[in-house]
Design a protein around this motif. Structure first.
Motif, PDB file in Angstrom:
ATOM      1  N   VAL A 182       0.837  -1.198   0.000  1.00 13.16           N
ATOM      2  CA  VAL A 182       0.000   0.000   0.000  1.00 13.16           C
ATOM      3  C   VAL A 182       0.873   1.250   0.000  1.00 13.16           C
ATOM      4  O   VAL A 182       0.672   2.181  -0.796  1.00 13.16           O
ATOM      5  CB  VAL A 182      -0.959   0.001   1.205  1.00 13.16           C
ATOM      6  CG1 VAL A 182      -1.735   1.315   1.270  1.00 13.16           C
ATOM      7  CG2 VAL A 182      -1.920  -1.174   1.135  1.00 13.16           C
ATOM      8  N   GLU A 183       1.857   1.274   0.880  1.00 15.93           N
ATOM      9  CA  GLU A 183       2.725   2.451   0.974  1.00 15.93           C
ATOM     10  C   GLU A 183       3.578   2.615  -0.277  1.00 15.93           C
ATOM     11  O   GLU A 183       3.827   3.747  -0.737  1.00 15.93           O
ATOM     12  CB  GLU A 183       3.609   2.347   2.214  1.00 15.93           C
ATOM     13  CG  GLU A 183       4.409   3.590   2.529  1.00 15.93           C
ATOM     14  CD  GLU A 183       3.542   4.810   2.860  1.00 15.93           C
ATOM     15  OE1 GLU A 183       4.093   5.934   2.845  1.00 15.93           O
ATOM     16  OE2 GLU A 183       2.325   4.644   3.127  1.00 15.93           O
ATOM     17  N   ALA A 184       4.032   1.518  -0.861  1.00 20.98           N
ATOM     18  CA  ALA A 184       4.835   1.595  -2.081  1.00 20.98           C
ATOM     19  C   ALA A 184       4.016   2.196  -3.225  1.00 20.98           C
ATOM     20  O   ALA A 184       4.494   3.068  -3.963  1.00 20.98           O
ATOM     21  CB  ALA A 184       5.345   0.210  -2.465  1.00 20.98           C
ATOM     22  N   ARG A 215      -2.388  -2.450  -4.027  1.00 18.81           N
ATOM     23  CA  ARG A 215      -1.833  -1.373  -4.854  1.00 18.81           C
ATOM     24  C   ARG A 215      -2.915  -0.354  -5.216  1.00 18.81           C
ATOM     25  O   ARG A 215      -2.650   0.846  -5.268  1.00 18.81           O
ATOM     26  CB  ARG A 215      -1.156  -1.962  -6.096  1.00 18.81           C
ATOM     27  CG  ARG A 215       0.104  -2.732  -5.724  1.00 18.81           C
ATOM     28  CD  ARG A 215       0.794  -3.409  -6.884  1.00 18.81           C
ATOM     29  NE  ARG A 215       1.870  -4.270  -6.382  1.00 18.81           N
ATOM     30  CZ  ARG A 215       2.655  -5.034  -7.131  1.00 18.81           C
ATOM     31  NH1 ARG A 215       2.483  -5.066  -8.446  1.00 18.81           N
ATOM     32  NH2 ARG A 215       3.603  -5.772  -6.573  1.00 18.81           N
ATOM     33  N   ARG A 216      -4.127  -0.821  -5.424  1.00 19.13           N
ATOM     34  CA  ARG A 216      -5.253   0.104  -5.632  1.00 19.13           C
ATOM     35  C   ARG A 216      -5.461   0.952  -4.380  1.00 19.13           C
ATOM     36  O   ARG A 216      -5.692   2.167  -4.457  1.00 19.13           O
ATOM     37  CB  ARG A 216      -6.519  -0.681  -5.945  1.00 19.13           C
ATOM     38  CG  ARG A 216      -7.780   0.176  -6.068  1.00 19.13           C
ATOM     39  CD  ARG A 216      -9.018  -0.640  -5.792  1.00 19.13           C
ATOM     40  NE  ARG A 216      -8.982  -1.265  -4.470  1.00 19.13           N
ATOM     41  CZ  ARG A 216      -9.786  -2.252  -4.085  1.00 19.13           C
ATOM     42  NH1 ARG A 216     -10.676  -2.761  -4.913  1.00 19.13           N
ATOM     43  NH2 ARG A 216      -9.682  -2.757  -2.866  1.00 19.13           N
ATOM     44  N   ASP A 217      -5.374   0.320  -3.202  1.00 15.00           N
ATOM     45  CA  ASP A 217      -5.557   1.057  -1.947  1.00 15.00           C
ATOM     46  C   ASP A 217      -4.478   2.118  -1.764  1.00 15.00           C
ATOM     47  O   ASP A 217      -4.744   3.196  -1.215  1.00 15.00           O
ATOM     48  CB  ASP A 217      -5.553   0.090  -0.758  1.00 15.00           C
ATOM     49  CG  ASP A 217      -6.776  -0.825  -0.750  1.00 15.00           C
ATOM     50  OD1 ASP A 217      -7.722  -0.562  -1.518  1.00 15.00           O
ATOM     51  OD2 ASP A 217      -6.767  -1.809   0.022  1.00 15.00           O
ATOM     52  N   GLY A 218      -3.251   1.819  -2.203  1.00 19.72           N
ATOM     53  CA  GLY A 218      -2.187   2.821  -2.120  1.00 19.72           C
ATOM     54  C   GLY A 218      -2.463   4.016  -3.012  1.00 19.72           C
ATOM     55  O   GLY A 218      -2.209   5.169  -2.636  1.00 19.72           O
ATOM     56  N   TRP A 219      -2.979   3.758  -4.210  1.00 19.71           N
ATOM     57  CA  TRP A 219      -3.388   4.843  -5.119  1.00 19.71           C
ATOM     58  C   TRP A 219      -4.446   5.705  -4.448  1.00 19.71           C
ATOM     59  O   TRP A 219      -4.347   6.944  -4.448  1.00 19.71           O
ATOM     60  CB  TRP A 219      -3.904   4.202  -6.407  1.00 19.71           C
ATOM     61  CG  TRP A 219      -4.660   5.086  -7.346  1.00 19.71           C
ATOM     62  CD1 TRP A 219      -4.144   6.089  -8.118  1.00 19.71           C
ATOM     63  CD2 TRP A 219      -6.075   5.019  -7.649  1.00 19.71           C
ATOM     64  NE1 TRP A 219      -5.150   6.660  -8.888  1.00 19.71           N
ATOM     65  CE2 TRP A 219      -6.346   6.014  -8.624  1.00 19.71           C
ATOM     66  CE3 TRP A 219      -7.120   4.213  -7.212  1.00 19.71           C
ATOM     67  CZ2 TRP A 219      -7.616   6.230  -9.139  1.00 19.71           C
ATOM     68  CZ3 TRP A 219      -8.388   4.417  -7.735  1.00 19.71           C
ATOM     69  CH2 TRP A 219      -8.639   5.413  -8.683  1.00 19.71           C
ATOM     70  N   ARG A 220      -5.435   5.065  -3.861  1.00 21.12           N
ATOM     71  CA  ARG A 220      -6.493   5.814  -3.178  1.00 21.12           C
ATOM     72  C   ARG A 220      -5.951   6.617  -2.001  1.00 21.12           C
ATOM     73  O   ARG A 220      -6.364   7.756  -1.768  1.00 21.12           O
ATOM     74  CB  ARG A 220      -7.568   4.839  -2.690  1.00 21.12           C
ATOM     75  CG  ARG A 220      -8.451   4.286  -3.793  1.00 21.12           C
ATOM     76  CD  ARG A 220      -9.402   3.226  -3.280  1.00 21.12           C
ATOM     77  NE  ARG A 220     -10.435   2.901  -4.258  1.00 21.12           N
ATOM     78  CZ  ARG A 220     -11.240   1.854  -4.175  1.00 21.12           C
ATOM     79  NH1 ARG A 220     -11.126   1.016  -3.145  1.00 21.12           N
ATOM     80  NH2 ARG A 220     -12.145   1.630  -5.105  1.00 21.12           N
ATOM     81  N   ARG A 221      -5.020   6.028  -1.250  1.00 22.88           N
ATOM     82  CA  ARG A 221      -4.465   6.721  -0.080  1.00 22.88           C
ATOM     83  C   ARG A 221      -3.791   8.018  -0.493  1.00 22.88           C
ATOM     84  O   ARG A 221      -4.003   9.071   0.127  1.00 22.88           O
ATOM     85  CB  ARG A 221      -3.470   5.817   0.643  1.00 22.88           C
ATOM     86  CG  ARG A 221      -2.722   6.509   1.785  1.00 22.88           C
ATOM     87  CD  ARG A 221      -1.637   5.640   2.393  1.00 22.88           C
ATOM     88  NE  ARG A 221      -2.209   4.515   3.140  1.00 22.88           N
ATOM     89  CZ  ARG A 221      -1.474   3.617   3.788  1.00 22.88           C
ATOM     90  NH1 ARG A 221      -0.146   3.691   3.746  1.00 22.88           N
ATOM     91  NH2 ARG A 221      -2.053   2.640   4.465  1.00 22.88           N
ATOM     92  N   ALA A 222      -2.957   7.964  -1.528  1.00 18.98           N
ATOM     93  CA  ALA A 222      -2.219   9.158  -1.943  1.00 18.98           C
ATOM     94  C   ALA A 222      -3.158  10.229  -2.489  1.00 18.98           C
ATOM     95  O   ALA A 222      -2.965  11.434  -2.228  1.00 18.98           O
ATOM     96  CB  ALA A 222      -1.164   8.788  -2.981  1.00 18.98           C
TER      97      ALA A 222
END
Length: 359
Positions: A182-184, A215-222
């Motif tokens: 997620v962070e990556a 990876r979708r969740d990381g996109w959403r987080r940013a």
């Protein structure tokens, strides 16, 4: 155990190789006592990992033949690890396997390979050897886990099984060595935002796979951190293969509008996307920025070179093999180990043309 200083009487590796090396020779080369060499080569547990690796390297350099079969008989272990690999043609897995093999050898183990994308019957049968002594532990490199292994773990058994490179669900009962997916992914999108991009789409992998969801969740987080929209039109269903990226590019071209940037779920889909966009006359990064995930070899020579997350395949291999060894020997608790990732910035994610509308 502190290392003994070498003196002028320490033999050179070349002189030792010229004759049959003795344990005393190895001791002088490694800077330890002869008894430490003997206990280390026997695989006795009181020797530290650092010392044992140093002794084995000195023995190999001296030309001393370690009888791993005799040692495994003494320890009542096979000294074999089963590595389940989904796709040997995929560079991620071939690189990981090469590093696993090297790390296993350093720790006194050989490896056996089960190719899960070809036939599940054979790797499942190989995995059953965990219960008969044919193998000592299992390294999983994808979300797949053999049914009998999974069943026993779900019923509370503690088995020497470690998953690496592919994320594992919390509470699965399987130890893991992985990056923070997620962070990556969020780091990639933060970089795109820092370059001035506002409408950032995500070419997602198959949502049946945990890695795609993370990876979708990381996109959403940013995007959420920056107060940017996550419009439904910006989540682009795709996959992890070249043709998936090409298909998404064709849909975007047909729609007549492009986002500012696209974060792809992996490098291979990014290659397909970029190839099809360029074929249609779209300039990267002038008209649209692109970033991927994996850092495959071709990512640095693609036109333009691809911004991506570098998977630490060597570090994950070494950590997972060591972790599995500790589990086999009864000295490791069940936990997830996180290995640091690295964002590799290249030309594909540049700021683009200054006239592009960023409203």
């Amino acid at each position: 155990m502190p290392r003994k200083p070498q003196d002028e009487n320490t033999p050179s590796k070349e002189s030792v190789r010229a004759r049959s090396p003795t344990m005393a020779d190895i001791a002088r080369l490694a800077g330890v006592s002869a008894s430490t060499v003997s206990r280390s080569l026997a695989g006795l547990p009181e020797i530290s990992e650092e010392t044992r690796i140093r002794v084995e390297r000195a023995a190999q350099e001296a030309g001393y033949k370690i009888n791993r079969h005799a040692r495994s008989l003494r320890l009542q272990r096979s000294a074999i690890l089963l590595v389940l690999i989904p796709d040997l043609a995929n560079q991620n897995y071939s690189d990981l396997l090469m590093n696993i093999d090297r790390a296993a050898f350093e720790l006194g183990y050989g490896i056996m390979i089960g190719h899960t994308n070809v036939d599940l019957e054979r790797p499942d049968r190989l995995a059953d050897e965990l219960f008969t002594g044919g193998i000592d532990g299992i390294l999983l490199t994808s979300g797949y886990c053999p049914a009998r292994i999974r069943s026993r773990i779900e019923n509370g058994s503690r088995l020497p099984v470690v998953r690496t490179m592919s994320p594992t669900e919390a509470g699965s009962g399987i130890a893991s060595v992985q990056i923070d997916e997620v962070e990556a992914a969020a780091d990639v999108v933060r970089h795109l935002i820092a370059n001035g991009h506002r409408r950032i789409a995500h070419l997602a992998g198959p949502m049946t796979e945990l890695v795609s969801q993370l990876r979708r969740d990381g996109w959403r987080r940013a995007l959420a951190e920056a107060g940017l929209p996550e419009g439904q039109d910006l989540l682009l269903p795709g996959g992890f293969h070249l043709e998936d990226g090409k298909a998404v590019a064709r849909r975007l071209i047909a729609a007549g509008t492009l986002p500012d940037a696209i974060f792809c779920g992996n490098d291979e889909s990014a290659f397909g996307l970029m190839t099809e966009l360029k074929r249609s006359g779209v300039r990267i990064p002038n008209d649209i920025a692109v970033a991927g995930f994996d850092d495959l070899t071709f990512s640095q020579v693609f036109d333009p070179p691809l911004t991506t997350v570098r998977l630490p395949r060597r570090e994950m291999a070494e950590a997972s093999v060591l972790y599995l060894k500790q589990m086999i020997e009864g000295g490791a608790s069940l936990e997830d180990q996180i290995v640091p990732h690295e964002l590799i910035i290249r030309e594909s994610s540049g700021p683009g043309s200054p006239h592009r509308d960023r409203s």
